[in-house]
Design a protein around this motif. Structure first.
Motif, short mmCIF file in Angstrom:
data_model
loop_
_atom_site.label_atom_id
_atom_site.label_comp_id
_atom_site.label_asym_id
_atom_site.label_seq_id
_atom_site.Cartn_x
_atom_site.Cartn_y
_atom_site.Cartn_z
N SER A 128 2.65 4.63 0.67
CA SER A 128 3.72 5.21 1.75
C SER A 128 3.58 4.40 2.59
O SER A 128 3.74 4.83 4.28
N THR A 138 0.99 -1.22 0.27
CA THR A 138 0.08 -0.21 0.14
C THR A 138 0.90 1.34 -0.22
O THR A 138 1.94 1.30 0.36
N MET A 142 2.65 5.47 -5.07
CA MET A 142 1.36 5.45 -5.90
C MET A 142 1.62 4.78 -6.93
O MET A 142 1.01 4.02 -7.25
N LYS A 191 -9.26 -0.32 -4.39
CA LYS A 191 -9.03 0.65 -4.79
C LYS A 191 -8.40 1.80 -3.43
O LYS A 191 -9.80 1.46 -2.42
N GLN A 192 -8.37 2.24 -2.70
CA GLN A 192 -8.32 2.98 -1.70
C GLN A 192 -7.93 4.35 -1.87
O GLN A 192 -6.88 4.79 -1.82
N ARG A 193 -8.75 5.46 -1.22
CA ARG A 193 -8.07 6.91 -1.34
C ARG A 193 -6.79 7.30 -2.15
O ARG A 193 -6.25 8.08 -2.84
N GLY A 194 -8.61 6.79 -3.53
CA GLY A 194 -7.40 7.22 -4.59
C GLY A 194 -6.49 6.04 -5.66
O GLY A 194 -6.11 7.00 -6.52
N SER A 195 -5.85 5.69 -4.52
CA SER A 195 -4.93 4.36 -5.26
C SER A 195 -5.30 3.43 -5.28
O SER A 195 -6.34 2.56 -5.14
N TRP A 196 -3.77 2.41 -5.18
CA TRP A 196 -4.33 0.85 -5.07
C TRP A 196 -3.56 0.65 -3.79
O TRP A 196 -3.35 0.63 -3.76
#
Length: 350
Positions: free
Chosen positions: A26, A24, A48, A92-97
């Motif tokens: 960061s 994920t 990302m 998908k989560q917060r605009g990313s994968w």
């Protein structure tokens, strides 16, 4: 993408003996080892772009990509060259994968080394009925189902049909014919696969999960009609498993379902993985319910509350309560008193 490649991440997971890898944004690649999430300090945090590139490298086809685009998640199994087979969930989560990779051992699991009681072999060789393996996610129920199918395939001539979402372990024909159907690609749903199974002449049907009314109803009908049906259910013990099967139906149908369970149930194995007292692994604790004339009467008369006492009393050889199983592991030095009491408290036994 930075220097950390997919094959490096999966190789690290194999070296750590990890069951799962979390990827994920960061965060460094995170490995689940014996139920605990850990990181490797030298590995960089993912961006990302990293997670999306890693995901694209694993997505096997356009169908999986479209499912991710349209629903926000996709789930599939693939074989990685030189590394083995993995199950992948991308969402998908917060605009990313974000990605979870489950590592599947190259060799099929064996009942002899599974930690399950010896009576398991007798249960899986029954000619017909419903055999349930229960436990929460991460407690090895999928591995147990694979070990059961492997044992039947090694010791019995017949036709085995599996319905899975997705297929994890790959079985070869041995003494039995083994046909594996994946939901979404080989058939539309578990319910449709079960309905079709009546015409596919199986002796054994392995159902990846019983989680809705149609699937549970189809499994009971198949078990009652002379097939051995093996499946999993998310429940902590045998009584909870029975209640979940019955309660999914409308009240006016529950008496009939209890009668079906009384007639077709082979047994229920509820399993829990417990941290070892020495070393860094986990050991299997279990509860075993085996159907008998007494259990059948309890089901028919809706005396479900008596089932727990029947298990504790071991009214059938091979039956054992979770409490007794944990105590055996503690007395043999496999688990600590602290872990024994933690699990007993978790399941409401103390």
């Amino acid at each position: 993408m930075n220097w950390l490649r997919l094959d490096q991440i999966l190789q690290q997971a194999l070296e750590l003996n990890a069951s799962d890898v979390h990827l994920t944004v960061s965060r460094q690649p995170t490995y689940r080892v014996n139920g605990i999430l850990i990181t490797v300090p030298e590995e960089p945090r993912l961006t990302m772009e990293d997670t999306m590139e890693l995901g694209r490298e694993m997505i096997p086809n356009e169908k999986a990509q479209q499912q991710l685009d349209n629903t926000g998640q996709t789930d599939f199994s693939i074989t990685m060259p030189r590394l083995g087979r993995v199950r992948v969930n991308i969402y998908k989560q917060r605009g990313s994968w974000a990605i979870v990779v489950k590592l599947i051992p190259l060799t099929l699991p064996d009942l002899d080394t599974s930690g399950l009681p010896s009576v398991t072999k007798e249960l899986v060789m029954r000619p017909s009925g419903l055999l349930l393996v229960t436990g929460s996610i991460g407690n090895g129920t999928t591995t147990t189902l694979a070990a059961m199918i492997n044992y039947i395939n090694q010791h019995k001539s017949g036709s085995i049909l599996t319905l899975e979402d997705p297929i994890e372990y790959l079985h070869r024909h041995n003494k039995s014919i083994v046909n594996q159907r994946e939901i979404g690609s080989d058939c539309l749903s578990f319910a449709e696969g079960l309905e079709a199974a009546f015409w596919q002449n199986p002796d054994v049907v392995m159902l990846g999960e019983m989680k809705d009314l149609e699937t549970i109803s189809g499994a009971l009908d198949l078990a009652e009609s002379g097939h051995l049906v093996i499946s999993t259910l998310n429940a902590t013990n045998a009584l909870q498993a029975i209640e979940r099967v019955v309660d999914v139906f409308e009240p006016n149908r529950r008496e009939k379902i209890r009668l079906q369970m009384a007639n077709s149930l082979v047994g229920i194995i509820s399993q829990h993985l417990i941290p070892e007292a020495k070393g860094s692994g986990r050991v299997l604790a279990y509860e075993v319910l085996i159907n008998s004339s007494a259990i059948r009467n309890m089901l028919r008369n809706n005396a479900l509350g008596e089932i727990e006492m029947a298990i504790k009393s071991r009214i059938v050889p091979g039956m054992i309560s979770l409490e007794a199983s944990l105590n055996d592991l503690y007395e043999q030095g496999f688990i600590s008193e602290e872990e024994m009491n933690r699990k007993l408290g978790e399941v409401g036994l103390i």
